[in-house]
Design a protein around this motif. Structure first.
Motif, PDB file in Angstrom:
ATOM      1  N   HIS A  52      12.377   8.304  14.753  1.00  0.00           N
ATOM      2  CA  HIS A  52      11.915   9.606  14.291  1.00  0.00           C
ATOM      3  C   HIS A  52      11.843  10.583  15.460  1.00  0.00           C
ATOM      4  O   HIS A  52      11.360  10.237  16.537  1.00  0.00           O
ATOM      5  CB  HIS A  52      10.535   9.447  13.644  1.00  0.00           C
ATOM      6  CG  HIS A  52      10.121  10.575  12.763  1.00  0.00           C
ATOM      7  ND1 HIS A  52       9.863  11.844  13.251  1.00  0.00           N
ATOM      8  CD2 HIS A  52       9.910  10.645  11.425  1.00  0.00           C
ATOM      9  CE1 HIS A  52       9.502  12.627  12.249  1.00  0.00           C
ATOM     10  NE2 HIS A  52       9.530  11.929  11.133  1.00  0.00           N
ATOM     11  N   ASP A 289       4.947  19.599  13.573  1.00  0.00           N
ATOM     12  CA  ASP A 289       4.982  20.219  12.252  1.00  0.00           C
ATOM     13  C   ASP A 289       6.229  21.070  12.100  1.00  0.00           C
ATOM     14  O   ASP A 289       6.921  21.386  13.074  1.00  0.00           O
ATOM     15  CB  ASP A 289       3.740  21.092  12.039  1.00  0.00           C
ATOM     16  CG  ASP A 289       2.449  20.286  12.098  1.00  0.00           C
ATOM     17  OD1 ASP A 289       2.502  19.075  11.818  1.00  0.00           O
ATOM     18  OD2 ASP A 289       1.401  20.871  12.424  1.00  0.00           O
ATOM     19  N   ASP A 292       7.778  24.596   5.854  1.00  0.00           N
ATOM     20  CA  ASP A 292       8.490  24.146   4.666  1.00  0.00           C
ATOM     21  C   ASP A 292       9.359  25.272   4.106  1.00  0.00           C
ATOM     22  O   ASP A 292       8.900  26.407   3.928  1.00  0.00           O
ATOM     23  CB  ASP A 292       7.483  23.688   3.608  1.00  0.00           C
ATOM     24  CG  ASP A 292       8.162  22.990   2.452  1.00  0.00           C
ATOM     25  OD1 ASP A 292       8.250  21.760   2.474  1.00  0.00           O
ATOM     26  OD2 ASP A 292       8.607  23.690   1.510  1.00  0.00           O
ATOM     27  N   ARG A 299       3.791  21.954   7.624  1.00  0.00           N
ATOM     28  CA  ARG A 299       3.576  20.554   7.264  1.00  0.00           C
ATOM     29  C   ARG A 299       4.170  19.661   8.348  1.00  0.00           C
ATOM     30  O   ARG A 299       4.908  20.114   9.221  1.00  0.00           O
ATOM     31  CB  ARG A 299       4.212  20.225   5.916  1.00  0.00           C
ATOM     32  CG  ARG A 299       5.708  20.474   5.871  1.00  0.00           C
ATOM     33  CD  ARG A 299       6.353  19.875   4.637  1.00  0.00           C
ATOM     34  NE  ARG A 299       7.737  20.272   4.495  1.00  0.00           N
ATOM     35  CZ  ARG A 299       8.748  19.751   5.185  1.00  0.00           C
ATOM     36  NH1 ARG A 299       8.515  18.789   6.087  1.00  0.00           N
ATOM     37  NH2 ARG A 299       9.986  20.156   4.993  1.00  0.00           N
ATOM     38  N   LYS A 300       3.845  18.380   8.266  1.00  0.00           N
ATOM     39  CA  LYS A 300       4.345  17.418   9.241  1.00  0.00           C
ATOM     40  C   LYS A 300       5.847  17.201   9.047  1.00  0.00           C
ATOM     41  O   LYS A 300       6.343  17.178   7.921  1.00  0.00           O
ATOM     42  CB  LYS A 300       3.596  16.088   9.078  1.00  0.00           C
ATOM     43  CG  LYS A 300       3.839  15.078  10.184  1.00  0.00           C
ATOM     44  CD  LYS A 300       2.950  13.856   9.989  1.00  0.00           C
ATOM     45  CE  LYS A 300       3.202  12.819  11.076  1.00  0.00           C
ATOM     46  NZ  LYS A 300       2.338  11.627  10.897  1.00  0.00           N
ATOM     47  N   SER A 302       9.129  15.599   8.304  1.00  0.00           N
ATOM     48  CA  SER A 302       9.315  14.513   7.340  1.00  0.00           C
ATOM     49  C   SER A 302      10.733  13.966   7.382  1.00  0.00           C
ATOM     50  O   SER A 302      11.711  14.723   7.310  1.00  0.00           O
ATOM     51  CB  SER A 302       9.011  15.020   5.922  1.00  0.00           C
ATOM     52  OG  SER A 302       9.474  14.136   4.938  1.00  0.00           O
ATOM     53  N   LYS A 303      10.854  12.641   7.477  1.00  0.00           N
ATOM     54  CA  LYS A 303      12.192  12.038   7.486  1.00  0.00           C
ATOM     55  C   LYS A 303      12.854  12.145   6.108  1.00  0.00           C
ATOM     56  O   LYS A 303      14.073  12.052   6.003  1.00  0.00           O
ATOM     57  CB  LYS A 303      12.134  10.586   7.949  1.00  0.00           C
ATOM     58  CG  LYS A 303      11.417   9.636   7.009  1.00  0.00           C
ATOM     59  CD  LYS A 303      11.453   8.222   7.584  1.00  0.00           C
ATOM     60  CE  LYS A 303      10.787   7.216   6.671  1.00  0.00           C
ATOM     61  NZ  LYS A 303      10.816   5.846   7.236  1.00  0.00           N
ATOM     62  N   ARG A 304      12.061  12.365   5.066  1.00  0.00           N
ATOM     63  CA  ARG A 304      12.621  12.501   3.721  1.00  0.00           C
ATOM     64  C   ARG A 304      13.148  13.910   3.473  1.00  0.00           C
ATOM     65  O   ARG A 304      14.152  14.108   2.805  1.00  0.00           O
ATOM     66  CB  ARG A 304      11.557  12.153   2.675  1.00  0.00           C
ATOM     67  CG  ARG A 304      12.036  12.193   1.236  1.00  0.00           C
ATOM     68  CD  ARG A 304      10.970  11.666   0.293  1.00  0.00           C
ATOM     69  NE  ARG A 304       9.761  12.464   0.352  1.00  0.00           N
ATOM     70  CZ  ARG A 304       9.560  13.562  -0.365  1.00  0.00           C
ATOM     71  NH1 ARG A 304      10.504  14.012  -1.180  1.00  0.00           N
ATOM     72  NH2 ARG A 304       8.421  14.212  -0.282  1.00  0.00           N
ATOM     73  N   LYS A 305      12.471  14.925   4.043  1.00  0.00           N
ATOM     74  CA  LYS A 305      12.819  16.314   3.757  1.00  0.00           C
ATOM     75  C   LYS A 305      13.636  17.003   4.857  1.00  0.00           C
ATOM     76  O   LYS A 305      14.359  17.955   4.579  1.00  0.00           O
ATOM     77  CB  LYS A 305      11.544  17.130   3.515  1.00  0.00           C
ATOM     78  CG  LYS A 305      10.744  16.724   2.295  1.00  0.00           C
ATOM     79  CD  LYS A 305       9.535  17.628   2.135  1.00  0.00           C
ATOM     80  CE  LYS A 305       8.743  17.284   0.884  1.00  0.00           C
ATOM     81  NZ  LYS A 305       7.572  18.180   0.722  1.00  0.00           N
ATOM     82  N   ALA A 309      14.562  15.260  11.442  1.00  0.00           N
ATOM     83  CA  ALA A 309      13.547  14.234  11.689  1.00  0.00           C
ATOM     84  C   ALA A 309      14.167  12.936  12.200  1.00  0.00           C
ATOM     85  O   ALA A 309      13.510  12.162  12.892  1.00  0.00           O
ATOM     86  CB  ALA A 309      12.742  13.957  10.418  1.00  0.00           C
TER      87      ALA A 309
END
Length: 549
Positions: A52, A289, A292, A299-300, A302-305, A309
């Protein structure tokens, strides 16, 4: 002093007698012989095969603290959660660290390779150490066998939630903490397989003060939960207990971790105190962070978004590791950018990290700012030594087969392209951001991907070239072609352009622009004379003729 259980019962609970005493472990892993003030840090990832970008933040701090103090930077792998383990994951981690220049001093250097005298450096191979420490806790009454089944713990949590209580095994909910030896033996005779729980003597209503590296003394409720330290299903330790044993016997002095671990600090301090061991300095670093795209809220990462990341995505997109490293270091140390501006030769290895000055608030990941650091880094490379050429080629060989096939065997041509406007150190071009973008930026030098003024360009939508295919511009190009000589000096070349402009009653820049678009398909490029010199006479003539017709 609470009475523990007998050696025979300990051996039965653990599935065998402990291999070491605490004294033997202290001798086996002695205090390190390092200079005063030397820091021993560790990174301890799980082998999931994913590195990450957010992990860079604490890893840089770990490496810097160790290197600037004459200490040790270690890679330890927390692989007790076998469900998450991915083959080859350690190689991925080591490879990523190496690309960033964060080479380890000790620990795992590959999936099956390690260096150092304080190993093994994978938790799955340290079971004998954990069981030896657990045996000491069982023998002295500081831990106990627990036979609570998962469904019984679920029922306890339901009751606690219904009554508005904290969930967990503590106080009257710690059903098995006072079982006798006969009761323990009877449970095991009936097929029960116990976990081992800490016997906490803490009082949640009492405040304790724990030392934290950035924040100083922080007040917390004392831990009163009887956490599991050895799991029943595989006899392996939980994170909290493994961390205690590993950090102590590896002689870790500073633990850098995310702020999400701050609430665990009183538990970890309690564990050290129960063993009469000196805890390391715990440093809870800021998260990275991002804003978004949908909500605009912070936000933190994110490896998904977020594509950025994953470090593997940064490589695939062509980011130079050095520029990413410098950007993230600047998030850590606020004064670094100013110092870099004053001294461009400065690197992160020349600039110290001060624990007390680390930020406790989240750092904001800004792609535009990372692009700035990337431009600055690439601008600092010495293309006279082919430093950009070789990096671009290496990237293409791994991530873009088409580009690699295009530039392979054309090193001098590529070098000449990338060397344009790099002869004046005070005015070096700064239009290269990533290796992928660099190749896209110079694509017009290659005939097979060149998009001329008469064609639609899917990669150059910002250029407006609709007016550059007209009888007037065709006449300008034909006029230039009639006077063109590749041996012309830059001054003579420009004089010819000004003469053509005067003849047609247009500005010099408009005449040059007609030529620029004809040769590059773009309205914004580096020095046009240099471009023509690199392209060569044959290519220049061919393109002008094509554009003039």
């Amino acid at each position: 002093m609470r009475k523990g259980i007998s050696p025979d019962l300990i051996a039965r609970v653990l599935g065998g007698a402990p291999k070491y005493t605490i004294a033997e472990l202290e001798e086996k892993f002695p205090v390190r012989n390092l200079p005063d003030g030397a820091m021993v840090t560790r990174i301890a990832p799980s082998p999931t095969g994913f590195f990450h970008t957010g992990n860079l933040y604490p890893n840089i701090i770990d490496k810097k603290l160790a290197s600037q103090s004459g200490g040790v930077y270690m890679l330890r792998v927390e692989d007790t959660d076998t469900k998450r383990e991915v083959p080859g994951a350690v190689d991925v981690i080591v490879g990523a660290l190496s690309k960033f220049g964060l080479n380890i001093d000790e620990g795992m250097i590959g999936d099956d390779r390690e260096i150092g005298a304080y190993g093994p450096y994978t938790q799955s191979r340290r079971k004998e150490i954990y069981h030896s420490v657990a045996a000491e806790l069982l023998a002295t009454g500081r831990a106990y066998p627990c036979f609570l089944a998962p469904e019984e713990m679920d029922e306890i949590r339901k009751v606690q939630s219904a009554e508005g209580l904290r969930t967990g095994i503590y106080g009257s909910f710690a059903r098995d903490r006072n079982l006798t030896e006969d009761e323990i033996a009877a449970r095991m005779d009936a097929g029960g397989v116990p976990s081992i729980r800490l016997y906490s003597t803490g009082d949640y209503n009492r405040k304790i003060y724990c030392k934290e590296g950035i924040r100083g003394s922080v007040a917390f409720p004392e831990n009163d939960e009887d956490i599991v330290i050895i799991k029943s299903n595989d006899g392996l330790p939980t994170y909290h207990f493994a961390m205690l044993c590993d950090d102590h016997f590896m002689r870790i002095t500073h633990v850098v971790r995310g702020t999400e671990w701050l609430p665990s600090l009183p538990l970890h301090v309690q564990l050290y105190n129960m063993m009469s061991w000196t805890p390391p300095i715990f440093i809870h670093n800021a998260t990275i962070d991002i804003l978004d795209d949908e909500t605009g809220n912070r936000r933190k990462l994110s490896k998904r978004k977020d594509r950025v990341a994953a470090v593997s995505n940064l490589w695939a997109d062509g980011w130079a590791p050095e520029s990413v490293l410098e950007y993230v270091f600047n998030l850590i140390v606020s004064g670094y950018e100013e110092a870099k501006m004053k001294n461009p030769a400065l690197t992160i290895w020349d600039y110290p990290v001060n624990i007390k000055k680390l930020s406790v608030s989240g750092a904001l990941f800004d792609m535009k700012k990372m692009e700035w650091w990337a431009r600055e880094f690439i601008a600092s490379l010495d293309e006279s030594k082919y430093e950009i050429t070789d990096r671009v080629t290496n990237w293409a060989s791994e991530f873009d087969a088409d580009w690699y096939a295009r530039i392979q065997g054309r090193r001098e041509y590529l070098h000449n392209i990338l060397n344009i406007e790099r002869d004046n150190p005070k005015r070096i071009r700064k239009d290269f951001v990533t290796w992928k973008q660099t190749l896209d930026e110079i694509a017009y030098f290659f005939d097979d991907v060149f998009v001329g003024a008469n064609e639609n360009s899917p990669t150059d939508a910002t250029d407006s070239r609709a007016n550059f295919h007209s009888p007037l511009h065709s006449d300008i190009l034909s006029e230039f072609l009639g006077t063109f000589d590749s041996a012309d000096s830059k001054d003579l070349w420009w004089n010819k352009i000004t003469e053509i402009a005067a003849r047609f009653g247009i500005k010099n820049g408009d005449a040059a622009m007609a030529l620029r678009v004809a040769l590059t398909g773009r309205t914004n490029t580096p020095d046009l004379y240099s471009i023509m010199q690199v392209m060569g006479e044959e290519r220049v003539i061919k393109r002008i003729k094509n554009a003039a017709t």
